[in-house]
Design a protein around this motif. Structure first.
Motif, PDB file in Angstrom:
ATOM      1  N   GLY A  81       0.780  -1.217   0.000  1.00  0.00           N
ATOM      2  CA  GLY A  81       0.000   0.000   0.000  1.00  0.00           C
ATOM      3  C   GLY A  81       0.814   1.271   0.000  1.00  0.00           C
ATOM      4  O   GLY A  81       0.262   2.368  -0.064  1.00  0.00           O
ATOM      5  N   SER A  82       2.136   1.148   0.069  1.00  0.00           N
ATOM      6  CA  SER A  82       2.996   2.327   0.094  1.00  0.00           C
ATOM      7  C   SER A  82       3.305   2.811  -1.317  1.00  0.00           C
ATOM      8  O   SER A  82       3.167   2.077  -2.299  1.00  0.00           O
ATOM      9  CB  SER A  82       4.317   2.014   0.810  1.00  0.00           C
ATOM     10  OG  SER A  82       4.096   1.676   2.150  1.00  0.00           O
ATOM     11  N   ILE A  83       3.723   4.074  -1.394  1.00  0.00           N
ATOM     12  CA  ILE A  83       4.158   4.670  -2.655  1.00  0.00           C
ATOM     13  C   ILE A  83       5.583   5.160  -2.479  1.00  0.00           C
ATOM     14  O   ILE A  83       5.880   5.905  -1.539  1.00  0.00           O
ATOM     15  CB  ILE A  83       3.252   5.853  -3.060  1.00  0.00           C
ATOM     16  CG1 ILE A  83       1.800   5.403  -3.210  1.00  0.00           C
ATOM     17  CG2 ILE A  83       3.740   6.489  -4.358  1.00  0.00           C
ATOM     18  CD1 ILE A  83       0.832   6.550  -3.441  1.00  0.00           C
ATOM     19  N   LEU A  84       6.476   4.746  -3.364  1.00  0.00           N
ATOM     20  CA  LEU A  84       7.849   5.237  -3.382  1.00  0.00           C
ATOM     21  C   LEU A  84       7.990   6.171  -4.570  1.00  0.00           C
ATOM     22  O   LEU A  84       7.523   5.847  -5.677  1.00  0.00           O
ATOM     23  CB  LEU A  84       8.845   4.095  -3.520  1.00  0.00           C
ATOM     24  CG  LEU A  84       9.209   3.279  -2.265  1.00  0.00           C
ATOM     25  CD1 LEU A  84       7.991   2.580  -1.678  1.00  0.00           C
ATOM     26  CD2 LEU A  84      10.296   2.264  -2.582  1.00  0.00           C
ATOM     27  N   THR A  85       8.616   7.340  -4.371  1.00  0.00           N
ATOM     28  CA  THR A  85       8.724   8.325  -5.449  1.00  0.00           C
ATOM     29  C   THR A  85      10.184   8.686  -5.721  1.00  0.00           C
ATOM     30  O   THR A  85      10.598   9.827  -5.510  1.00  0.00           O
ATOM     31  CB  THR A  85       7.913   9.585  -5.110  1.00  0.00           C
ATOM     32  OG1 THR A  85       8.381  10.117  -3.862  1.00  0.00           O
ATOM     33  CG2 THR A  85       6.435   9.285  -4.993  1.00  0.00           C
ATOM     34  N   PRO A  86      10.983   7.758  -6.217  1.00  0.00           N
ATOM     35  CA  PRO A  86      12.413   8.047  -6.419  1.00  0.00           C
ATOM     36  C   PRO A  86      12.695   8.767  -7.735  1.00  0.00           C
ATOM     37  O   PRO A  86      12.059   8.496  -8.765  1.00  0.00           O
ATOM     38  CB  PRO A  86      13.026   6.643  -6.443  1.00  0.00           C
ATOM     39  CG  PRO A  86      11.939   5.781  -7.019  1.00  0.00           C
ATOM     40  CD  PRO A  86      10.651   6.351  -6.492  1.00  0.00           C
ATOM     41  N   HIS A  87      13.661   9.690  -7.718  1.00  0.00           N
ATOM     42  CA  HIS A  87      14.240  10.148  -8.971  1.00  0.00           C
ATOM     43  C   HIS A  87      15.291   9.129  -9.404  1.00  0.00           C
ATOM     44  O   HIS A  87      15.498   8.105  -8.725  1.00  0.00           O
ATOM     45  CB  HIS A  87      14.810  11.561  -8.844  1.00  0.00           C
ATOM     46  CG  HIS A  87      15.864  11.747  -7.801  1.00  0.00           C
ATOM     47  ND1 HIS A  87      17.020  10.990  -7.733  1.00  0.00           N
ATOM     48  CD2 HIS A  87      15.965  12.622  -6.763  1.00  0.00           C
ATOM     49  CE1 HIS A  87      17.780  11.382  -6.753  1.00  0.00           C
ATOM     50  NE2 HIS A  87      17.164  12.366  -6.113  1.00  0.00           N
ATOM     51  N   ALA A  88      15.964   9.388 -10.499  1.00  0.00           N
ATOM     52  CA  ALA A  88      16.842   8.364 -11.089  1.00  0.00           C
ATOM     53  C   ALA A  88      17.930   7.911 -10.122  1.00  0.00           C
ATOM     54  O   ALA A  88      18.216   6.713 -10.012  1.00  0.00           O
ATOM     55  CB  ALA A  88      17.456   8.899 -12.379  1.00  0.00           C
ATOM     56  N   GLY A  89      18.557   8.849  -9.415  1.00  0.00           N
ATOM     57  CA  GLY A  89      19.620   8.485  -8.489  1.00  0.00           C
ATOM     58  C   GLY A  89      19.119   7.655  -7.327  1.00  0.00           C
ATOM     59  O   GLY A  89      19.750   6.659  -6.926  1.00  0.00           O
TER      60      GLY A  89
END
Length: 236
Positions: free
Chosen positions: A109-117
């Protein structure tokens, strides 16, 4: 930890920094948050998660300690030692901490919002080839930010948003995205829908700011001024 149960949604990471205390804090919040509370993980919370996942001692900073913080630091250092230092020198979560599943690498149920690095660090930490594998490994939605932002769900749903603008490639705009998605989660949208709509609202706000100010001049707070009109357009 005692406040977590009162939250409609949690955004964890922006402005956090990466220290022994903040890594311990991230693990503590993950442990205290059950799968019923929507959780978005961004910025240094992603880096803390990667540090836990790869079981290596994190790079920490003790700079900027204010007078009177010694007692706080001693507590957090003790907590970090309890969480971390196994004989091989790696970082691990002690078995008692099973809350949201850091120990078994599940963040349902979680959301991870990574940029490329950040995404690259997570892939290495969890031994995944790509974002698709990471979303399966963590059982979490991954918003892989970039010129084309991809939203991936563990159930196989994948959407690509190409409506962004180079004006969004400036410090702090990712934090605004996290806030938008967090707000949608708190209003009751399901995680995948909140992530999808949040990315689009963010892209539209970026375009409006770019049209008004020019690509080079947009900063993160300029998006805030555009959101009311963007939301008005969606509502109508």
């Amino acid at each position: 930890r005692s406040l977590v149960k009162h939250c409609d949604a949690i955004v964890l990471g922006p402005g956090l920094s990466l220290t022994e205390a903040s890594i311990a804090f991230v693990v503590s919040v993950l442990d205290a948050t059950d799968a019923e509370t929507p959780l978005l993980i961004d910025a240094d919370a992603l880096n803390a998660l990667a540090a836990v996942g790869e079981r290596k001692p994190p790079v920490v900073s003790h700079e900027g300690t204010e007078p009177g913080e010694e007692s706080i630091n001693s507590v957090t250092q003790g907590l970090t030692r309890n969480l971390a230092l196994e004989s091989a020198g790696g970082l691990r979560v002690k078995p008692a901490m099973t809350g949201r599943g850091v120990i078994n690498r599940r963040l349902p149920g979680s959301i991870l919002t990574p940029h490329a690095g950040e995404l690259d660090r997570l892939l290495k930490a969890f031994n995944c080839e790509n974002a698709e594998a990471l979303t399966q490994e963590l059982c979490a939605i991954v918003v892989a930010k970039g010129p084309e932002t991809r939203i991936l769900s563990p159930d196989g749903r994948t959407l690509t948003n190409s409506n962004g603008t180079p004006a969004l490639a400036t410090a702090g705009t990712g934090d605004v995205l996290s806030g938008i998605i967090g707000s949608l989660l708190a209003q009751g949208l399901a995680p995948f829908e909140a992530a999808t709509l949040g990315v689009e609202l963010h892209a539209q706000a970026g375009k409006r700011a770019e049209q008004e100010l020019g690509t080079r001049s947009v900063i993160a707070t300029d998006l805030l001024a555009q959101l009311p009109q963007v939301l008005k357009g969606v509502s109508s």
